[in-house]
Design a protein around this motif. Structure first.
Motif, PDB file in Angstrom:
ATOM      1  N   LYS A 108       0.774  -1.155  -0.005  1.00  0.00           N
ATOM      2  CA  LYS A 108       0.082  -0.009  -0.092  1.00  0.00           C
ATOM      3  C   LYS A 108       0.830   1.313   0.000  1.00  0.00           C
ATOM      4  N   SER A 109       1.952   1.217   0.730  1.00  0.00           N
ATOM      5  CA  SER A 109       2.623   2.534   1.035  1.00  0.00           C
ATOM      6  C   SER A 109       3.566   2.538  -0.567  1.00  0.00           C
ATOM      7  N   ALA A 110       3.824   1.310  -1.093  1.00  0.00           N
ATOM      8  CA  ALA A 110       4.762   1.616  -2.453  1.00  0.00           C
ATOM      9  C   ALA A 110       3.740   2.106  -3.510  1.00  0.00           C
ATOM     10  N   ILE A 111       2.431   1.593  -3.249  1.00  0.00           N
ATOM     11  CA  ILE A 111       1.583   2.150  -4.561  1.00  0.00           C
ATOM     12  C   ILE A 111       1.175   3.654  -4.165  1.00  0.00           C
ATOM     13  N   ALA A 112       1.087   4.102  -3.039  1.00  0.00           N
ATOM     14  CA  ALA A 112       0.721   5.460  -2.744  1.00  0.00           C
ATOM     15  C   ALA A 112       1.846   6.428  -2.711  1.00  0.00           C
ATOM     16  N   PRO A 118       7.978   8.602  -4.689  1.00  0.00           N
ATOM     17  CA  PRO A 118       6.857   8.891  -5.671  1.00  0.00           C
ATOM     18  C   PRO A 118       6.194   7.567  -5.494  1.00  0.00           C
ATOM     19  N   PRO A 119       4.742   7.683  -5.825  1.00  0.00           N
ATOM     20  CA  PRO A 119       3.757   6.598  -6.288  1.00  0.00           C
ATOM     21  C   PRO A 119       4.379   5.685  -7.070  1.00  0.00           C
ATOM     22  N   ARG A 120       4.446   4.144  -6.719  1.00  0.00           N
ATOM     23  CA  ARG A 120       4.853   3.081  -7.498  1.00  0.00           C
ATOM     24  C   ARG A 120       6.260   3.189  -7.800  1.00  0.00           C
ATOM     25  N   GLY A 121       7.083   3.951  -6.782  1.00  0.00           N
ATOM     26  CA  GLY A 121       8.453   4.073  -7.042  1.00  0.00           C
ATOM     27  C   GLY A 121       8.935   4.902  -8.141  1.00  0.00           C
ATOM     28  N   GLY A 122       8.062   5.671  -8.748  1.00  0.00           N
ATOM     29  CA  GLY A 122       8.272   6.402 -10.086  1.00  0.00           C
ATOM     30  C   GLY A 122       8.262   5.922 -11.378  1.00  0.00           C
ATOM     31  N   GLY A 123       7.563   4.387 -11.047  1.00  0.00           N
ATOM     32  CA  GLY A 123       7.306   3.596 -12.270  1.00  0.00           C
ATOM     33  C   GLY A 123       5.878   3.782 -12.686  1.00  0.00           C
ATOM     34  N   SER A 124       5.458   4.789 -13.005  1.00  0.00           N
ATOM     35  CA  SER A 124       4.024   5.024 -13.343  1.00  0.00           C
ATOM     36  C   SER A 124       3.097   3.933 -14.186  1.00  0.00           C
TER      37      SER A 124
END
Length: 153
Positions: A108-112, A118-124
């Motif tokens: 949840k933290s990684a997605i948000a 950034p959300p998704r670690g920057g991999g939009s």
């Protein structure tokens, strides 16, 4: 007469320089002329660069990347060095409180997004399943025993 000798002595240093300039002009006069013996293709091949860089774009269909592939292409840039407060890969001390959240909490933290991440670690373009794979891969490096969701074949 002494004035005449003095002027001749002053001109002497110019003679070698003038001779050198004339010799250079004669040599350079032939440059640029095509004498019919030079092959333009051979000349072009001789002045090629020593090395070439070729870029190959590899596209992977969204949803088909493994956790390791995602980690290497996106997550490692911060987590390898611990940039901007990111816990370093494999540092069980730094990952301990995060692992206490459980797999779903980390996902949840990684997605948000969390703090500087950034959300998704920057991999939009990452799907939720791909984020889960990356979280499992990274958390397992710190000692977690999460199962990475399988890649559909």
């Amino acid at each position: 007469m002494s004035e005449h000798r003095a002027s001749r002595r002053a001109q002497r240093p110019l003679r070698p320089a003038l001779s050198l300039a004339m010799a250079a002009a004669i040599v350079l006069a032939g440059c640029g002329k095509d004498n019919g013996k030079v092959d333009p293709e051979v000349t072009a091949s001789l002045i090629q660069p020593v090395a070439k860089v070729e870029l190959k774009v590899v596209t992977v269909a969204p949803g088909s990347r493994t956790g390791e592939q995602i980690y290497k292409s996106i997550c490692s840039s911060c987590h390898d060095a611990g940039m901007l407060g990111a816990p370093k890969t494999g540092d069980s001390g730094a990952w301990g409180p995060r692992l206490a959240q459980g797999f779903d909490g980390l996902t949840k933290s990684a997605i948000a997004g969390k703090n500087a991440m950034p959300p998704r670690g920057g991999g939009s373009d990452l799907t939720d399943t791909e984020v889960k794979r990356a979280v499992a891969f990274l958390a397992n490096k710190a000692g977690a025993g999460y199962t990475e969701p399988p890649v559909a074949q």
